[in-house]
Design a protein around this motif. Structure first.
Motif, PDB file in Angstrom:
ATOM      1  N   SER A 171      17.664  88.346  44.174  1.00 45.88           N
ATOM      2  CA  SER A 171      16.377  87.692  43.973  1.00 45.88           C
ATOM      3  C   SER A 171      15.671  87.594  45.321  1.00 45.88           C
ATOM      4  CB  SER A 171      16.550  86.299  43.358  1.00 45.88           C
ATOM      5  OG  SER A 171      17.388  85.486  44.154  1.00 45.88           O
ATOM      6  N   LEU A 172      14.381  87.291  45.283  1.00 46.96           N
ATOM      7  CA  LEU A 172      13.576  87.309  46.505  1.00 46.96           C
ATOM      8  C   LEU A 172      12.721  86.055  46.596  1.00 46.96           C
ATOM      9  CD1 LEU A 172      11.711  90.257  48.105  1.00 46.96           C
ATOM     10  CD2 LEU A 172      10.387  88.229  47.503  1.00 46.96           C
ATOM     11  N   LEU A 203       5.046  92.679  43.994  1.00 47.97           N
ATOM     12  CA  LEU A 203       5.672  92.862  42.684  1.00 47.97           C
ATOM     13  C   LEU A 203       5.903  94.341  42.383  1.00 47.97           C
ATOM     14  CD1 LEU A 203       3.696  90.220  40.575  1.00 47.97           C
ATOM     15  CD2 LEU A 203       6.047  90.032  41.426  1.00 47.97           C
ATOM     16  N   GLN A 204       4.936  95.186  42.743  1.00 49.71           N
ATOM     17  CA  GLN A 204       5.078  96.627  42.529  1.00 49.71           C
ATOM     18  C   GLN A 204       6.206  97.199  43.380  1.00 49.71           C
ATOM     19  OE1 GLN A 204       1.159  98.032  43.521  1.00 49.71           O
ATOM     20  NE2 GLN A 204       0.228  97.248  41.633  1.00 49.71           N
ATOM     21  N   PRO A 211      13.518  92.424  39.570  1.00 46.70           N
ATOM     22  CA  PRO A 211      12.596  92.106  38.471  1.00 46.70           C
ATOM     23  C   PRO A 211      11.657  90.951  38.824  1.00 46.70           C
ATOM     24  CG  PRO A 211      14.773  91.234  38.016  1.00 46.70           C
ATOM     25  CD  PRO A 211      14.910  92.052  39.261  1.00 46.70           C
ATOM     26  N   PRO A 212      10.485  90.887  38.192  1.00 48.85           N
ATOM     27  CA  PRO A 212       9.514  89.812  38.455  1.00 48.85           C
ATOM     28  C   PRO A 212      10.095  88.418  38.265  1.00 48.85           C
ATOM     29  CG  PRO A 212       8.497  91.541  37.148  1.00 48.85           C
ATOM     30  CD  PRO A 212       9.966  91.866  37.218  1.00 48.85           C
ATOM     31  N   ILE A 244       7.035  83.611  45.094  1.00 49.17           N
ATOM     32  CA  ILE A 244       6.098  83.706  46.210  1.00 49.17           C
ATOM     33  C   ILE A 244       5.503  82.323  46.446  1.00 49.17           C
ATOM     34  CG2 ILE A 244       4.027  84.810  47.122  1.00 49.17           C
ATOM     35  CD1 ILE A 244       4.501  87.085  45.093  1.00 49.17           C
ATOM     36  N   ILE A 245       5.694  81.802  47.648  1.00 52.35           N
ATOM     37  CA  ILE A 245       5.146  80.496  48.003  1.00 52.35           C
ATOM     38  C   ILE A 245       3.764  80.711  48.614  1.00 52.35           C
ATOM     39  CG2 ILE A 245       5.431  78.436  49.441  1.00 52.35           C
ATOM     40  CD1 ILE A 245       8.452  78.965  49.383  1.00 52.35           C
ATOM     41  N   ASP A 246       2.757  80.119  48.005  1.00 54.92           N
ATOM     42  CA  ASP A 246       1.387  80.230  48.515  1.00 54.92           C
ATOM     43  C   ASP A 246       0.932  78.820  48.876  1.00 54.92           C
ATOM     44  OD1 ASP A 246      -1.126  81.004  49.190  1.00 54.92           O
ATOM     45  OD2 ASP A 246      -1.659  81.876  47.252  1.00 54.92           O
TER      46      ASP A 246
END
Length: 252
Positions: free
Chosen positions: A72-73, A93-94, A102-103, A108-110
């Motif tokens: 995972s990321l 994501l791409q 996988p998504p 993603i922390i914004d």
């Protein structure tokens, strides 16, 4: 005659060196590095910006996939330095789709507390607490991130190392959770691609991932997803950087 003898000796040394590197790599290729969790392990790649996963960590991502890790990321910013955050989220994501993440396994922390800005020092305790929460919620066994040099020296990269180092040194990581950091190298070694492999094999490291030609093409395809970032110098980076082909890592 002396010149011929010298050339023969040089050829012999080069040939021996090539065979040594090849033999060392062939022996290592099928082995799981000591200390690395086995297949099925929950591994978290922690990056600062969209494109870090392809630009710096592609060999690790694809190497762990070979070992059947569940990857995972966690990305600590949207990469909004040039107001391209929404574009860069989609590009990430791409790229992860190409790399096999996988998504559902991407966070993603914004947050304004973690701006994409080399001139801003992220608060170590805040990064550490955010990271620890993610590790605990997802039962992570292995964390992979930058080392103290941050590969490129970017302060956001270094902030991630400072945070994970703090968690490790203070004993806050869950039992059984290990940390791997990506080794930074000097500028010369950084841009000699696979020619750096002999130097890497001679140096101390805990884990080494080297991509096959097929995997290199996969890594390049992932990087090509980051169209907003593919300025001329990054295209040269893709061609010449060792990090598109080799990752050497150390355990904390």
């Amino acid at each position: 005659m002396e010149a011929v003898a010298f050339l023969c000796l040089a050829a012999a040394v080069l040939g021996w060196g090539f065979l040594w590197v090849w033999d060392s790599w062939e022996r290592m290729k099928g082995q799981r590095p000591a200390g690395l969790p086995g297949g099925g392990s929950r591994t978290l790649l922690v990056i600062a910006h969209p494109d870090d996963e392809a630009m710096f960590f592609a060999p690790t991502v694809l190497g762990l996939a070979r070992l059947r890790h569940r990857l995972s990321l966690l990305c600590f910013s949207a990469g909004n330095y040039y107001n391209q955050g929404e574009i860069r989220k989609k590009e990430l994501l791409q790229s992860c789709d190409v790399l096999g993440i996988p998504p559902s396994s991407i966070m993603i922390i914004d947050d304004r507390d973690f701006p994409d800005d080399p001139g801003v020092q992220w608060d170590t305790e805040h990064v550490a607490s955010t990271l620890l929460q993610h590790i605990e919620v997802n039962s992570i066994n292995l964390v992979v991130t930058f080392d103290a040099g941050g590969v490129s020296g970017h302060s956001n990269h270094v902030a991630l190392y400072a945070a994970v180092r703090t968690l490790h040194s203070e004993g806050k990581l869950p039992k059984g959770c290990s940390v791997l950091t990506l080794q930074s190298v000097n500028v010369l070694r950084k841009y000699i691609s696979l020619l750096d492999l002999p130097f890497t094999l001679l140096q101390t490291r805990d884990v080494l991932f080297v991509l096959t030609s097929k995997e290199v093409a996969q890594a390049k395809k992932a990087m090509s997803c980051h169209r907003s970032q593919l300025l001329w110098f990054r295209r040269l980076y893709v061609l010449f950087s060792r990090y598109m082909r080799i990752n050497s890592l150390h355990f904390l």
